[in-house]
Design a protein around this motif. Sequence first.
Motif: not given
Length: 486
Positions: A91-109
């Motif tokens: 199995r593999n998974r991204f670690v869904r940190t607060a920063g990961f979630e925020a950048e995912l929502a923003a669509g960029g760094p």
Amino acid sequence: MSPITRVVARYEPTLPADDDHRYRTGAWQPTFTEWSVTDCEVVGELPDDLDGVYLRNTENPLHPSIGRYHPFDGDGMVHAVEFGNGTANYRNRFVRTAGFEAELAAGGPLWAGLAEPPSRSIRADGWGARTRMKDASSTDVVVHRGIALTSFYQCGDLYGLDPVTLEQLGPQRWDGFPAEGVSAHPKVDEHTGELLFFNYSTTAPYLHYGVLDPDGTLGHYTPVELPGPRLPHDMAFTEHYAVLNDCPMFWDPDLLARGVHAVRFHPDLPTRIGILPRRGGGDEIRWFEAAPTYVLHWINAYEDGDEIVLDGYFQTNPAPSSPPDASIEDRMFRFLDAAELGTRPYRWRLDLRTGTVTEGFLDDRTVEFGMINPRHLGRRHRHVYAMTNEPGWFLFNGIVATDVETGATQEYRFAPGEFASESPMAPRSGSTAEDDGYVVTFTTDVANDRSECLVFDVRSIADGPLARVRLPERISSGTHTYWMAR
């Protein structure tokens, strides 16, 4: 049985289609698919007495960087192979940190990384000893109280995952969780069930040390005063002591006062090694002075009469020079090359009675990322399993097993274009001898565009792997790992 392969999620990266960054391509090409594979295809035969989970954390960016990219900036991704009854599941998974979630929502760094000043970050919040950094939780992984904990080298939250299913459990905080967060490389003592940890920052007292009890409560936390901001990356422990450090490689104080985070080696200062009772206050620490160097990773420490024996990797050239015409990236990435740094296994003997230090090299090989039988952490060890480095790169091209008592070694080199991960020792179920078990590692085979999990017998590593577990796609190279026995 045939593998049962399931795509759990696919992410759309915003990285440029023509990306040519050396640490986002080739062996470092990120992985964007989360997989679950039951009964993986195996070449060879898996031992029936290999029972547990091999976990590895990975810097795996989903978005481009703000300015220059450093491989330590990538989002955390955990890869895991579960072994049992001669079978393997992946199995593999991204670690869904607060920063990961925020950048995912923003669509960029949203945050600048290691190679840029924090002021370039779009978001004004964030973690890290430098502040205003994204806590990518992409450096290390350990298992405590049955929970896999990922961590970040510049300090942050500990993110929890189920070590078998990789179900996301979120930040693992406790009453009294430090405002400075926790650094990568907390240590699990399998004999006591405790988690020993530290953090560091740019404000006094600059370092803290703590102990999380087996029931998940904070049992001890104390400030440890340093002369100024430092960059400790790792710690060690013995049966009765925590081992901390103050190495003379740290931010230039004058530049730091102006908000510039430029690291400089100070060869006129000694390496200081601090010995602190595991439940002692910071004022009880004893500092021992040794030859100046920087130690990125310790191997282990143990008590030998009145002495503390500490093994780690001494950098003979902590500040490698660059040609005058070298680019900023070329200069920066020389600090990832073990050959340039001259990392060699080293032993310090700290005499608690006299305060003296006896030190010297254990071997003349350039290796790093050493692992031992986890049951011997904090206790006397004899066998170390370390990685050789691909010259000019942050990539591992071989495994060296060393008997530190006799000096005997055995080595396995991977094929050209095939690179491994930090390789933990997995004790054989029911074993009692230190060297009775297996070494496991993930590989990234660029030449054949595939990845595998390899299993070696620790007593015959040079003979090659007993088995190769096929993964569903080629995965990115990564850093730290952990073996969780069952």
